[in-house]
Design an enzyme around this catalytic site. Sequence first.
Site, PDB file in Angstrom:
ATOM      1  N   ASN A   1      -2.329   6.697  -1.193  1.00  8.97           N
ATOM      2  CA  ASN A   1      -2.497   6.291   0.153  1.00  8.97           C
ATOM      3  C   ASN A   1      -1.759   7.336   0.839  1.00  8.97           C
ATOM      4  OD1 ASN A   1      -3.851   4.283   1.400  1.00  8.97           O
ATOM      5  ND2 ASN A   1      -2.609   2.906  -0.015  1.00  8.97           N
TER       6      ASN A   1
ATOM      7  N   SER B   1       0.303  -1.710  -0.330  1.00  7.98           N
ATOM      8  CA  SER B   1      -0.403  -0.289   0.170  1.00  7.98           C
ATOM      9  C   SER B   1       0.732   1.329   0.385  1.00  7.98           C
ATOM     10  CB  SER B   1      -0.504   0.171   1.292  1.00  7.98           C
ATOM     11  OG  SER B   1      -1.903  -1.154   1.379  1.00  7.98           O
TER      12      SER B   1
ATOM     13  N   GLU C   1      -2.718   0.770  -9.785  1.00  5.70           N
ATOM     14  CA  GLU C   1      -1.523   1.702  -9.375  1.00  5.70           C
ATOM     15  C   GLU C   1      -1.065   1.014  -9.168  1.00  5.70           C
ATOM     16  OE1 GLU C   1      -1.296   3.408  -5.579  1.00  5.70           O
ATOM     17  OE2 GLU C   1      -1.227   5.655  -6.314  1.00  5.70           O
TER      18      GLU C   1
ATOM     19  N   HIS D   1      -0.661  -2.661  -6.918  1.00  6.86           N
ATOM     20  CA  HIS D   1      -1.301  -2.222  -6.146  1.00  6.86           C
ATOM     21  C   HIS D   1      -2.959  -2.255  -6.069  1.00  6.86           C
ATOM     22  CE1 HIS D   1      -2.846   1.464  -3.176  1.00  6.86           C
ATOM     23  NE2 HIS D   1      -2.415   0.009  -2.423  1.00  6.86           N
TER      24      HIS D   1
HETATM   25  N1  CAA Z   1     -15.508  -8.936  -2.442  1.00  4.15           N
HETATM   26  C1  CAA Z   1     -16.688  -9.162  -3.354  1.00  4.15           C
HETATM   27  N2  CAA Z   1     -17.237  -8.444  -3.988  1.00  4.15           N
HETATM   28  C2  CAA Z   1     -18.099  -7.305  -2.756  1.00  4.15           C
HETATM   29  C3  CAA Z   1     -17.047  -7.738  -1.605  1.00  4.15           C
HETATM   30  C4  CAA Z   1     -16.294  -8.355  -1.095  1.00  4.15           C
HETATM   31  N3  CAA Z   1     -15.467  -7.857  -0.349  1.00  4.15           N
HETATM   32  N4  CAA Z   1     -17.921  -6.159  -0.916  1.00  4.15           N
HETATM   33  C5  CAA Z   1     -18.483  -6.054  -1.574  1.00  4.15           C
HETATM   34  N5  CAA Z   1     -19.001  -6.743  -3.051  1.00  4.15           N
HETATM   35  C6  CAA Z   1     -19.718  -6.441  -3.836  1.00  4.15           C
HETATM   36  C7  CAA Z   1     -21.144  -7.225  -3.570  1.00  4.15           C
HETATM   37  O1  CAA Z   1     -21.189  -8.190  -3.577  1.00  4.15           O
HETATM   38  C8  CAA Z   1     -22.344  -5.923  -4.935  1.00  4.15           C
HETATM   39  O2  CAA Z   1     -22.365  -6.668  -5.820  1.00  4.15           O
HETATM   40  P1  CAA Z   1     -23.071  -6.959  -6.679  1.00  4.15           P
HETATM   41  O3  CAA Z   1     -24.135  -5.178  -7.237  1.00  4.15           O
HETATM   42  O4  CAA Z   1     -22.549  -7.469  -7.934  1.00  4.15           O
HETATM   43  O5  CAA Z   1     -23.777  -7.652  -6.370  1.00  4.15           O
HETATM   44  C9  CAA Z   1     -21.929  -5.037  -4.751  1.00  4.15           C
HETATM   45  O6  CAA Z   1     -20.180  -5.302  -4.179  1.00  4.15           O
HETATM   46  C10 CAA Z   1     -22.188  -3.687  -3.718  1.00  4.15           C
HETATM   47  O7  CAA Z   1     -21.848  -4.019  -2.653  1.00  4.15           O
HETATM   48  P2  CAA Z   1     -23.048  -3.699  -1.282  1.00  4.15           P
HETATM   49  O8  CAA Z   1     -24.423  -3.428  -2.434  1.00  4.15           O
HETATM   50  O9  CAA Z   1     -23.288  -4.656  -0.146  1.00  4.15           O
HETATM   51  O10 CAA Z   1     -22.612  -2.426  -1.441  1.00  4.15           O
HETATM   52  P3  CAA Z   1     -22.448  -1.111  -1.456  1.00  4.15           P
HETATM   53  O11 CAA Z   1     -23.662  -0.790  -2.741  1.00  4.15           O
HETATM   54  O12 CAA Z   1     -21.795  -0.518   0.174  1.00  4.15           O
HETATM   55  O13 CAA Z   1     -20.603  -0.887  -1.859  1.00  4.15           O
HETATM   56  C11 CAA Z   1     -18.426  -1.318  -1.482  1.00  4.15           C
HETATM   57  C12 CAA Z   1     -19.918  -2.129  -1.233  1.00  4.15           C
HETATM   58  C13 CAA Z   1     -17.904  -1.718  -3.471  1.00  4.15           C
HETATM   59  C14 CAA Z   1     -17.432  -1.654  -0.836  1.00  4.15           C
HETATM   60  C15 CAA Z   1     -18.769   0.430  -1.529  1.00  4.15           C
HETATM   61  O14 CAA Z   1     -18.812   0.288   0.129  1.00  4.15           O
HETATM   62  C16 CAA Z   1     -17.173   1.218  -1.769  1.00  4.15           C
HETATM   63  O15 CAA Z   1     -17.002   1.437  -3.243  1.00  4.15           O
HETATM   64  N6  CAA Z   1     -16.586   1.358  -0.447  1.00  4.15           N
HETATM   65  C17 CAA Z   1     -15.190   2.229  -0.821  1.00  4.15           C
HETATM   66  C18 CAA Z   1     -14.229   1.203  -0.779  1.00  4.15           C
HETATM   67  C19 CAA Z   1     -13.136   2.265  -1.263  1.00  4.15           C
HETATM   68  O16 CAA Z   1     -12.621   2.783  -0.611  1.00  4.15           O
HETATM   69  N7  CAA Z   1     -11.770   1.529  -1.247  1.00  4.15           N
HETATM   70  C20 CAA Z   1     -10.359   1.565  -1.129  1.00  4.15           C
HETATM   71  C21 CAA Z   1     -10.080   1.103   0.231  1.00  4.15           C
HETATM   72  S1  CAA Z   1      -8.328   1.634  -0.129  1.00  4.15           S
HETATM   73  C22 CAA Z   1      -7.401   0.382  -1.136  1.00  4.15           C
HETATM   74  O17 CAA Z   1      -7.475  -0.829  -0.799  1.00  4.15           O
HETATM   75  C23 CAA Z   1      -5.623   1.133  -1.259  1.00  4.15           C
HETATM   76  C24 CAA Z   1      -5.037   0.213   0.292  1.00  4.15           C
HETATM   77  O18 CAA Z   1      -3.830   0.436   0.042  1.00  4.15           O
HETATM   78  C25 CAA Z   1      -5.770   0.537   1.934  1.00  4.15           C
HETATM   79  P1  NAD Z   2      -4.390  -9.680   5.539  1.00  2.00           P
HETATM   80  O1  NAD Z   2      -4.149  -9.040   6.753  1.00  2.00           O
HETATM   81  O2  NAD Z   2      -5.522  -9.831   5.547  1.00  2.00           O
HETATM   82  O3  NAD Z   2      -3.369 -11.107   4.718  1.00  2.00           O
HETATM   83  C1  NAD Z   2      -2.373 -11.059   4.492  1.00  2.00           C
HETATM   84  C2  NAD Z   2      -1.297 -12.474   4.639  1.00  2.00           C
HETATM   85  O4  NAD Z   2      -0.197 -12.545   4.774  1.00  2.00           O
HETATM   86  C3  NAD Z   2      -2.818 -13.776   5.693  1.00  2.00           C
HETATM   87  O5  NAD Z   2      -3.010 -14.674   5.707  1.00  2.00           O
HETATM   88  C4  NAD Z   2      -0.779 -14.037   6.186  1.00  2.00           C
HETATM   89  O6  NAD Z   2      -0.762 -15.212   7.170  1.00  2.00           O
HETATM   90  C5  NAD Z   2      -0.452 -14.027   5.267  1.00  2.00           C
HETATM   91  N1  NAD Z   2       1.423 -13.704   5.665  1.00  2.00           N
HETATM   92  C6  NAD Z   2       1.996 -13.275   5.723  1.00  2.00           C
HETATM   93  N2  NAD Z   2       3.209 -13.180   6.034  1.00  2.00           N
HETATM   94  C7  NAD Z   2       3.938 -13.756   5.454  1.00  2.00           C
HETATM   95  C8  NAD Z   2       4.862 -14.462   4.689  1.00  2.00           C
HETATM   96  N3  NAD Z   2       5.783 -14.393   5.310  1.00  2.00           N
HETATM   97  N4  NAD Z   2       4.086 -15.944   3.575  1.00  2.00           N
HETATM   98  C9  NAD Z   2       3.204 -15.728   3.361  1.00  2.00           C
HETATM   99  N5  NAD Z   2       1.919 -15.214   3.247  1.00  2.00           N
HETATM  100  C10 NAD Z   2       2.002 -14.615   4.712  1.00  2.00           C
HETATM  101  O7  NAD Z   2      -3.725  -8.297   5.179  1.00  2.00           O
HETATM  102  P2  NAD Z   2      -4.103  -7.435   3.516  1.00  2.00           P
HETATM  103  O8  NAD Z   2      -5.348  -6.456   3.912  1.00  2.00           O
HETATM  104  O9  NAD Z   2      -4.997  -8.450   2.252  1.00  2.00           O
HETATM  105  O10 NAD Z   2      -3.037  -6.766   3.322  1.00  2.00           O
HETATM  106  C11 NAD Z   2      -2.515  -7.483   2.299  1.00  2.00           C
HETATM  107  C12 NAD Z   2      -1.289  -6.259   1.801  1.00  2.00           C
HETATM  108  O11 NAD Z   2      -2.071  -5.490   0.988  1.00  2.00           O
HETATM  109  C13 NAD Z   2      -0.397  -5.754   2.619  1.00  2.00           C
HETATM  110  O12 NAD Z   2       1.047  -4.455   2.034  1.00  2.00           O
HETATM  111  C14 NAD Z   2      -1.305  -4.404   2.811  1.00  2.00           C
HETATM  112  O13 NAD Z   2      -0.918  -3.160   2.752  1.00  2.00           O
HETATM  113  C15 NAD Z   2      -2.011  -4.354   0.509  1.00  2.00           C
HETATM  114  N6  NAD Z   2      -3.324  -3.574   0.688  1.00  2.00           N
HETATM  115  C16 NAD Z   2      -4.108  -3.673   1.821  1.00  2.00           C
HETATM  116  C17 NAD Z   2      -5.634  -2.904   0.991  1.00  2.00           C
HETATM  117  C18 NAD Z   2      -6.713  -3.521   2.612  1.00  2.00           C
HETATM  118  O14 NAD Z   2      -7.613  -2.704   1.984  1.00  2.00           O
HETATM  119  N7  NAD Z   2      -6.318  -4.116   3.256  1.00  2.00           N
HETATM  120  C19 NAD Z   2      -5.186  -2.314  -0.169  1.00  2.00           C
HETATM  121  C20 NAD Z   2      -4.723  -2.161  -1.134  1.00  2.00           C
HETATM  122  C21 NAD Z   2      -3.799  -2.961  -1.021  1.00  2.00           C
END
Ligand code: CAA
Ligand code: NAD
Length: 283
Positions: free
Chosen positions: A190, A119, A152, A140
């Site tokens: 991020n 991330s 990304e 990403h």
């Molecule tokens: N896995 C698979 N499919 C999923 C799911 C999951 N965990 N969660 C929801 N869905 C699907 C549902 O099945 C549904 O599909 P259909 O329309 O085909 O039936 C669709 O997504 C919409 O779901 P819901 O109607 O239940 O709920 P919603 O309309 O509120 O949408 C959401 C759910 C898509 C998660 C929406 O809330 C959303 O876009 N949230 C923001 C997500 C976001 O910002 N993600 C980026 C996070 S940051 C990141 O990822 C980077 C990082 O490094 C941290």
């Molecule tokens: P998670 O905790 O759901 O899963 C991590 C998995 O990695 C676990 O099943 C763990 O057992 C496994 N693991 C740890 N060390 C390991 C190793 N040495 N060898 C093999 N497996 C190992 O975490 P996550 O949310 O899936 O995040 C995973 C990566 O993706 C991180 O780098 C995170 O920053 C990135 N990421 C997360 C998100 C998010 O929204 N959670 C979005 C984009 C990217």
Amino acid sequence: MSIQQIMVIGAGQMGSGIAQVCAMAGYNVILHDIKNEFVEKGIAHIQKNVNRQVEKGRMEEGEKEKILSRISPSVSLENASKADLVIEAVVENMEVKTQLFKMLDQFAPDHTILASNTSSLPITEIAAATDRPEKVIGMHFMNPVPVMKLVEIIRGLQTADDVYDTIEAVSKKLQKVPVEVNDFPGFISNRILMPMINEAIFAVYEGVATPEAVDEIMKLGMNHPMGPLTLADFIGLDTCLYIMETLHEGFGDDKYRPCPLLRKYVKAGWLGKKTGKGFYTYA
Ligand code: CAA
Ligand code: NAD
């Protein structure tokens, strides 16, 4: 370069989603984690997702079976010897990732591309742990992977152009939209998202509003699909903290200091949805 076999390392919420979209695009996938039970949990998650597609009439039963048959479980890193592309999605920790990339560099054939779903961690530093920095790249995905369109793509300092082109082509085959960025802490996604989430946590910490109020304001006022605290719980509070630490350390700027409340929750094991408790409680 032609990619046939993909290995996904880490079967958590991101790794299982990545394995699912790869198998749906026709790739053979090895899904790897440190324990069998973690791999099984990841595969169960994929089964649940594709079952839902069948129930909704969007996928034939036969197609579902084909997708599932393309995924093989692994707890041995030596399976990297069969992969043309490895996508790493383990915990957001530089030491864990560099150790892993060192081992992958030994087991994977010379042509294999090593991608990280990190991330925020520097791709250039992960690449430096290998003898093939030109074949290391950031790929990403966003959470939930089957739903979110963006990949990304992060070029490390030494990432080769043909490696970038291959990853761009794979991302398109996964029905995703690739966007290219350079390697700086938090990349673009991020660097912008996580300070907003951290600020929302500060607002709760300072007693300005409850988590419910903060989320309601951002949902109804800014049309965000999820409020920032619901999103933090969804991403994982441990991951949010690691990302803030990377931004703080990488830029050396206190504007990225993680909120003490975020640290406290992570120390308590309140990691959000995945542990059942974060800013909210989950059944
Ligand atoms: N896995 C698979 N499919 C999923 C799911 C999951 N965990 N969660 C929801 N869905 C699907 C549902 O099945 C549904 O599909 P259909 O329309 O085909 O039936 C669709 O997504 C919409 O779901 P819901 O109607 O239940 O709920 P919603 O309309 O509120 O949408 C959401 C759910 C898509 C998660 C929406 O809330 C959303 O876009 N949230 C923001 C997500 C976001 O910002 N993600 C980026 C996070 S940051 C990141 O990822 C980077 C990082 O490094 C941290
Ligand atoms: P998670 O905790 O759901 O899963 C991590 C998995 O990695 C676990 O099943 C763990 O057992 C496994 N693991 C740890 N060390 C390991 C190793 N040495 N060898 C093999 N497996 C190992 O975490 P996550 O949310 O899936 O995040 C995973 C990566 O993706 C991180 O780098 C995170 O920053 C990135 N990421 C997360 C998100 C998010 O929204 N959670 C979005 C984009 C990217």
